[in-house]
Design an enzyme around this catalytic site. Structure first.
Site, PDB file in Angstrom:
ATOM      1  N   GLY A  46       0.838  -1.193   0.000  1.00 17.72           N
ATOM      2  CA  GLY A  46       0.000   0.000   0.000  1.00 17.72           C
ATOM      3  C   GLY A  46       0.869   1.237   0.000  1.00 17.72           C
ATOM      4  N   GLN A  51       2.618  10.062   1.806  1.00 16.70           N
ATOM      5  CA  GLN A  51       3.989   9.533   1.932  1.00 16.70           C
ATOM      6  C   GLN A  51       4.920  10.017   0.820  1.00 16.70           C
ATOM      7  OE1 GLN A  51       2.260   5.355   2.507  1.00 16.70           O
ATOM      8  NE2 GLN A  51       4.197   5.217   3.586  1.00 16.70           N
ATOM      9  N   CYS A  92       5.885  -0.030   7.651  1.00 19.02           N
ATOM     10  CA  CYS A  92       5.537   1.168   6.890  1.00 19.02           C
ATOM     11  C   CYS A  92       6.733   1.572   6.034  1.00 19.02           C
ATOM     12  CB  CYS A  92       5.187   2.311   7.841  1.00 19.02           C
ATOM     13  SG  CYS A  92       4.685   3.824   7.002  1.00 19.02           S
ATOM     14  N   LEU A  93       6.467   1.898   4.789  1.00 18.96           N
ATOM     15  CA  LEU A  93       7.557   2.294   3.881  1.00 18.96           C
ATOM     16  C   LEU A  93       8.213   3.600   4.322  1.00 18.96           C
ATOM     17  CD1 LEU A  93       5.877   1.347   0.498  1.00 18.96           C
ATOM     18  CD2 LEU A  93       7.533   0.021   1.829  1.00 18.96           C
ATOM     19  N   HIS A 134      -4.528   1.447   7.656  1.00 15.64           N
ATOM     20  CA  HIS A 134      -3.172   2.007   7.770  1.00 15.64           C
ATOM     21  C   HIS A 134      -2.989   3.183   6.806  1.00 15.64           C
ATOM     22  CE1 HIS A 134       1.352   1.558   8.216  1.00 15.64           C
ATOM     23  NE2 HIS A 134       1.277   2.221   7.100  1.00 15.64           N
ATOM     24  N   GLU A 135      -3.459   2.978   5.557  1.00 13.84           N
ATOM     25  CA  GLU A 135      -3.292   4.051   4.555  1.00 13.84           C
ATOM     26  C   GLU A 135      -4.198   5.236   4.852  1.00 13.84           C
ATOM     27  OE1 GLU A 135      -0.531   1.514   3.116  1.00 13.84           O
ATOM     28  OE2 GLU A 135      -0.751   3.671   2.987  1.00 13.84           O
ATOM     29  N   HIS A 138      -2.633   7.490   7.208  1.00 18.28           N
ATOM     30  CA  HIS A 138      -1.639   8.392   6.594  1.00 18.28           C
ATOM     31  C   HIS A 138      -2.323   9.673   6.098  1.00 18.28           C
ATOM     32  CE1 HIS A 138       2.242   6.387   6.614  1.00 18.28           C
ATOM     33  NE2 HIS A 138       1.750   5.285   6.115  1.00 18.28           N
TER      34      HIS A 138
HETATM   35  O1  K2U Z   1       1.872   2.617   4.246  1.00 16.78           O
HETATM   36  C1  K2U Z   1       2.824   1.952   3.877  1.00 16.78           C
HETATM   37  O2  K2U Z   1       3.987   2.268   4.112  1.00 16.78           O
HETATM   38  C2  K2U Z   1       2.555   0.664   3.173  1.00 16.78           C
HETATM   39  C3  K2U Z   1       2.614  -0.493   4.097  1.00 16.78           C
HETATM   40  C4  K2U Z   1       1.221  -1.088   4.087  1.00 16.78           C
HETATM   41  C5  K2U Z   1       0.919  -1.982   5.233  1.00 16.78           C
HETATM   42  C6  K2U Z   1       1.170  -1.583   6.515  1.00 16.78           C
HETATM   43  C7  K2U Z   1       0.822  -2.419   7.565  1.00 16.78           C
HETATM   44  C8  K2U Z   1       0.257  -3.645   7.331  1.00 16.78           C
HETATM   45  C9  K2U Z   1       0.027  -4.032   6.046  1.00 16.78           C
HETATM   46  C10 K2U Z   1       0.351  -3.195   5.004  1.00 16.78           C
HETATM   47  C11 K2U Z   1       3.763  -1.334   3.551  1.00 16.78           C
HETATM   48  O3  K2U Z   1       3.306  -2.183   2.578  1.00 16.78           O
HETATM   49  S1  K2U Z   1       4.712  -2.085   4.773  1.00 16.78           S
HETATM   50  C12 K2U Z   1       5.402  -3.480   4.119  1.00 16.78           C
HETATM   51  C13 K2U Z   1       4.476  -4.663   4.253  1.00 16.78           C
HETATM   52  C14 K2U Z   1       4.357  -5.540   3.227  1.00 16.78           C
HETATM   53  C15 K2U Z   1       3.522  -6.646   3.348  1.00 16.78           C
HETATM   54  C16 K2U Z   1       2.797  -6.868   4.497  1.00 16.78           C
HETATM   55  C17 K2U Z   1       2.925  -5.985   5.535  1.00 16.78           C
HETATM   56  C18 K2U Z   1       3.767  -4.865   5.424  1.00 16.78           C
HETATM   57 ZN    ZN Z   2       2.665   3.403   6.106  1.00 15.59          ZN
END
Ligand code: K2U
Ligand code: ZN
Length: 175
Positions: A46, A51, A92-93, A134-135, A138
């Site tokens: 996501g 971001q 989180c990225l 989560h998104e 943000h």
């Molecule tokens: O917002 C972001 O930085 C994207 C996150 C989305 C996410 C956060 C928490 C739980 C699930 C998704 C990134 O994708 S974090 C990397 C990741 C990849 C696979 C599963 C969980 C987290």
């Molecule tokens: Zn995030």
């Protein structure tokens, strides 16, 4: 399409509140494309426009195993959340290398618009439900570390600032 720069915590711009999108034009389509390319490249499941320092209510998500089910949410809102809760080890990225448990509603119903301005609704559970919430956080200027204890958050902040200083030193050495 272009790769966009992802802001790193504790950049204060991550805490700006995103504005609703009012014009569904080619600029919006290009933004969604660039966000999707950036998400797949990271890689992540996501990415919110906040971001990449664009403070508009746009989210891209792809939680499929095949990385071929891109969903774009414009002006998303939660219509319903379950009483049942789930604790997920979130990352989180914008906070690379940090993962910790966050409790959220296990199932959600969300309404949003696609890039053409067509409204849709989705009911989600599992990773998709966590990712939508989560998104959407943000877009409200909230990062998942905000749910952690002040002690944990301060330690993460110090680690991210140290890594940022090292990154800048490396860039200087390389230039
Ligand atoms: O917002 C972001 O930085 C994207 C996150 C989305 C996410 C956060 C928490 C739980 C699930 C998704 C990134 O994708 S974090 C990397 C990741 C990849 C696979 C599963 C969980 C987290
Ligand atoms: Zn995030």
């Amino acid at each position: 399409m272009s790769l966009l720069t992802i802001l790193r915590y504790p950049d204060p711009r991550l805490h700006k509140v995103a504005k609703k999108v009012s014009v569904f034009d080619t600029r919006l389509k290009r933004l969604a494309e660039d966000m999707a390319e950036t998400m797949y490249d990271a890689p992540g499941v996501g990415l919110a426009a906040s971001q990449v320092d664009v403070h508009e209510q746009v989210i891209v998500i792809d939680t499929s195993d095949t990385r071929s089910d891109l969903r774009v949410f414009v002006n998303p809102e939660l219509l319903w959340t379950s009483d049942e809760r789930i604790i997920y080890d979130e990352g989180c990225l914008s906070v690379p290398g940090i993962y910790d448990g966050v409790e959220r509603p296990a199932r959600v119903r969300a309404r949003a618009f696609d890039v053409d301005g067509k409204m849709f609704e989705v009911e989600a559970d599992g990773l998709l439900a966590v990712c939508i919430q989560h998104e959407m956080d943000h877009l409200k200027g909230k990062v998942f570390v905000d749910y952690l204890s002040p002690l944990k958050r301060n330690r993460i902040k110090a680690r991210m600032l140290k890594e940022e200083r090292e990154l800048q030193r490396e860039k200087k050495r390389a230039s």
